[in-house]
Design an enzyme around this catalytic site. Structure first.
Site, PDB file in Angstrom:
ATOM      1  N   SER A  36      -9.126 -24.663  -6.527  1.00 25.42           N
ATOM      2  CA  SER A  36     -10.209 -23.985  -7.243  1.00 25.42           C
ATOM      3  C   SER A  36      -9.949 -24.080  -8.741  1.00 25.42           C
ATOM      4  O   SER A  36      -8.984 -23.498  -9.257  1.00 25.42           O
ATOM      5  CB  SER A  36     -10.277 -22.521  -6.820  1.00 25.42           C
ATOM      6  OG  SER A  36     -11.071 -21.819  -7.752  1.00 25.42           O
ATOM      7  N   HIS A  83     -12.637 -27.663  -5.863  1.00 27.94           N
ATOM      8  CA  HIS A  83     -13.501 -26.531  -5.537  1.00 27.94           C
ATOM      9  C   HIS A  83     -14.025 -25.944  -6.846  1.00 27.94           C
ATOM     10  O   HIS A  83     -13.252 -25.512  -7.708  1.00 27.94           O
ATOM     11  CB  HIS A  83     -12.703 -25.497  -4.748  1.00 27.94           C
ATOM     12  CG  HIS A  83     -13.482 -24.320  -4.271  1.00 27.94           C
ATOM     13  ND1 HIS A  83     -14.269 -24.358  -3.141  1.00 27.94           N
ATOM     14  CD2 HIS A  83     -13.595 -23.063  -4.762  1.00 27.94           C
ATOM     15  CE1 HIS A  83     -14.823 -23.168  -2.957  1.00 27.94           C
ATOM     16  NE2 HIS A  83     -14.440 -22.363  -3.928  1.00 27.94           N
ATOM     17  N   ASP A 140     -16.167 -23.140  -8.547  1.00 28.99           N
ATOM     18  CA  ASP A 140     -16.719 -21.800  -8.356  1.00 28.99           C
ATOM     19  C   ASP A 140     -17.737 -21.456  -9.432  1.00 28.99           C
ATOM     20  O   ASP A 140     -17.384 -21.314 -10.597  1.00 28.99           O
ATOM     21  CB  ASP A 140     -15.591 -20.762  -8.418  1.00 28.99           C
ATOM     22  CG  ASP A 140     -14.761 -20.759  -7.150  1.00 28.99           C
ATOM     23  OD1 ASP A 140     -15.335 -20.585  -6.064  1.00 28.99           O
ATOM     24  OD2 ASP A 140     -13.526 -20.921  -7.255  1.00 28.99           O
ATOM     25  N   MET A 197     -20.364 -18.703 -10.832  1.00 37.01           N
ATOM     26  CA  MET A 197     -20.695 -17.269 -10.755  1.00 37.01           C
ATOM     27  C   MET A 197     -21.723 -16.913 -11.811  1.00 37.01           C
ATOM     28  O   MET A 197     -21.597 -17.343 -12.958  1.00 37.01           O
ATOM     29  CB  MET A 197     -19.436 -16.441 -10.994  1.00 37.01           C
ATOM     30  CG  MET A 197     -18.295 -16.804 -10.073  1.00 37.01           C
ATOM     31  SD  MET A 197     -16.850 -15.822 -10.461  1.00 37.01           S
ATOM     32  CE  MET A 197     -15.685 -16.476  -9.260  1.00 37.01           C
ATOM     33  N   HIS A 250     -19.106 -24.186  -4.922  1.00 35.52           N
ATOM     34  CA  HIS A 250     -19.272 -22.861  -4.314  1.00 35.52           C
ATOM     35  C   HIS A 250     -20.159 -22.008  -5.215  1.00 35.52           C
ATOM     36  O   HIS A 250     -19.716 -21.505  -6.247  1.00 35.52           O
ATOM     37  CB  HIS A 250     -17.882 -22.231  -4.123  1.00 35.52           C
ATOM     38  CG  HIS A 250     -17.900 -20.856  -3.527  1.00 35.52           C
ATOM     39  ND1 HIS A 250     -16.785 -20.043  -3.507  1.00 35.52           N
ATOM     40  CD2 HIS A 250     -18.888 -20.142  -2.911  1.00 35.52           C
ATOM     41  CE1 HIS A 250     -17.101 -18.883  -2.923  1.00 35.52           C
ATOM     42  NE2 HIS A 250     -18.359 -18.918  -2.560  1.00 35.52           N
ATOM     43  N   MET A 285     -21.825 -18.816  -6.170  1.00 33.22           N
ATOM     44  CA  MET A 285     -21.895 -17.361  -5.999  1.00 33.22           C
ATOM     45  C   MET A 285     -23.002 -16.880  -6.916  1.00 33.22           C
ATOM     46  O   MET A 285     -22.764 -16.240  -7.940  1.00 33.22           O
ATOM     47  CB  MET A 285     -20.536 -16.744  -6.352  1.00 33.22           C
ATOM     48  CG  MET A 285     -19.491 -16.992  -5.278  1.00 33.22           C
ATOM     49  SD  MET A 285     -17.815 -16.763  -5.878  1.00 33.22           S
ATOM     50  CE  MET A 285     -17.506 -18.378  -6.552  1.00 33.22           C
ATOM     51  N   MET A 327     -15.078 -16.164   3.479  1.00 32.23           N
ATOM     52  CA  MET A 327     -14.370 -15.624   2.314  1.00 32.23           C
ATOM     53  C   MET A 327     -13.228 -14.718   2.778  1.00 32.23           C
ATOM     54  O   MET A 327     -13.418 -13.844   3.619  1.00 32.23           O
ATOM     55  CB  MET A 327     -15.318 -14.816   1.421  1.00 32.23           C
ATOM     56  CG  MET A 327     -16.356 -15.627   0.659  1.00 32.23           C
ATOM     57  SD  MET A 327     -15.690 -16.881  -0.470  1.00 32.23           S
ATOM     58  CE  MET A 327     -14.695 -15.906  -1.599  1.00 32.23           C
ATOM     59  N   ASP A 365     -11.285 -19.182   1.616  1.00 25.77           N
ATOM     60  CA  ASP A 365     -11.227 -19.132   0.155  1.00 25.77           C
ATOM     61  C   ASP A 365     -10.851 -17.729  -0.291  1.00 25.77           C
ATOM     62  O   ASP A 365     -11.554 -16.759   0.009  1.00 25.77           O
ATOM     63  CB  ASP A 365     -12.611 -19.541  -0.387  1.00 25.77           C
ATOM     64  CG  ASP A 365     -12.699 -19.531  -1.898  1.00 25.77           C
ATOM     65  OD1 ASP A 365     -11.660 -19.407  -2.571  1.00 25.77           O
ATOM     66  OD2 ASP A 365     -13.827 -19.672  -2.411  1.00 25.77           O
TER      67      ASP A 365
HETATM   68  C1  DX5 Z   1     -13.319 -16.226  -5.608  1.00 26.26           C
HETATM   69  C2  DX5 Z   1     -13.440 -17.731  -5.617  1.00 26.26           C
HETATM   70  C3  DX5 Z   1     -12.192 -18.440  -5.234  1.00 26.26           C
HETATM   71  C4  DX5 Z   1     -11.029 -18.191  -6.156  1.00 26.26           C
HETATM   72  C5  DX5 Z   1      -9.788 -18.345  -5.370  1.00 26.26           C
HETATM   73  O1  DX5 Z   1     -14.572 -15.668  -5.825  1.00 26.26           O
HETATM   74  O2  DX5 Z   1     -14.454 -18.138  -4.720  1.00 26.26           O
HETATM   75  O3  DX5 Z   1     -12.424 -19.820  -5.076  1.00 26.26           O
HETATM   76  O4  DX5 Z   1     -10.995 -19.045  -7.262  1.00 26.26           O
HETATM   77  O5  DX5 Z   1      -8.704 -18.006  -6.175  1.00 26.26           O
HETATM   78  P1  DX5 Z   1      -7.285 -17.608  -5.549  1.00 26.26           P
HETATM   79  O6  DX5 Z   1      -6.803 -18.775  -4.754  1.00 26.26           O
HETATM   80  O7  DX5 Z   1      -6.458 -17.350  -6.764  1.00 26.26           O
HETATM   81  O8  DX5 Z   1      -7.514 -16.402  -4.700  1.00 26.26           O
HETATM   82 ZN    ZN Z   2     -14.642 -20.282  -4.195  1.00 22.02          ZN
END
Ligand code: DX5
Ligand code: ZN
Length: 219
Positions: free
Chosen positions: A9, A34, A36, A38, A67, A69, A138, A176
């Site tokens: 990620s 990956h 992310d 947001m 991903h 969100m 998740m 994840d």
């Molecule tokens: C959380 C993200 C993850 C996050 C994981 O909302 O979707 O992908 O970056 O980070 P770690 O591995 O540090 O929990």
């Molecule tokens: Zn993620």
């Protein structure tokens, strides 16, 4: 032995040198990246969007596991396709009709996937399994890196694995959140095959060691 996919990620990477960080992760043997996204609405945090991804795409040829969100994925699918996404995961809890989002992603020849938050029962995603490439269970509340792995999500992984295998659906299961060399084995045993890790990879000194230790622990 089943194939273990490691998906770092980039949320935990140093954004000032993102290209170099990802190149180093590729060299270290990571299978995907990956990404992310947001929106500060669906989750209480803002990360980055399609423009950053597009820059990264120019210098990196890895599989982009995106991903989202975000509350309204439908509005932004095309942007992320143009940004170079290979797979687009959206949340079942978003404001759009899941089937409509799946069809939109597929219309661009990109792989659709659905994520479920810790509070969402696995049964809710079952009707969509025949239409998606992957389901993301998740293992933390989405929004932030560096949180603790929720082992109580494993029954959901086990139940989905059973359905996917019994019905021969070929859908991958991703986990994840809080994945590290201790928790990855628990998730692998439950039936996950794609493992996202932020802190356990990008926050380590030696990426080669970090990727190989994770992979070895999962196998
Ligand atoms: C959380 C993200 C993850 C996050 C994981 O909302 O979707 O992908 O970056 O980070 P770690 O591995 O540090 O929990
Ligand atoms: Zn993620």
């Amino acid at each position: 032995m089943k194939k273990i996919i490691i998906s770092p990620s980039i949320l935990s990477a140093d954004f000032a040198i993102l290209g170099e960080e990802c190149a180093a992760m590729e060299k270290a043997g990571a299978d995907e990246l990956h990404i992310d996204v947001m929106d500060g609405h669906f989750v209480p945090n803002i990360s980055y969007g399609a423009p950053i991804m597009k820059c990264l795409r120019k210098v990196n040829k890895m599989f982009f596991d995106t991903h989202l969100m975000i509350s309204e994925p439908l509005r932004y699918i095309e942007d992320f396709v143009k940004g170079g996404a290979d797979r687009i995961t959206f949340h079942l809890e978003c404001d759009n009709d899941p089937m409509e989002v799946i069809e939109k992603i597929r219309s661009f020849g990109v792989l659709p996937a659905i994520a479920i938050k810790p509070g969402t029962p696995y049964e809710k995603v079952v009707p969509y399994l025949p239409f998606i490439d992957m389901v993301l269970v998740m293992t933390v509340e989405p929004g932030f890196g560096g949180q603790s792995f929720m082992a109580d999500m494993m029954p959901k992984v086990e139940a989905l694995r059973k359905i996917i295998d019994t019905e021969n659906l070929g859908v991958k299961i991703q986990v994840d959140g809080g994945i590290d060399k201790n928790t990855i084995k628990t998730a692998a045993d439950a039936g996950a095959d794609i493992f996202v890790a932020g802190s356990a990879l990008f926050k380590q000194e030696d990426y080669i060691k970090a990727v190989s230790e994770l992979r070895a622990a999962a196998e």
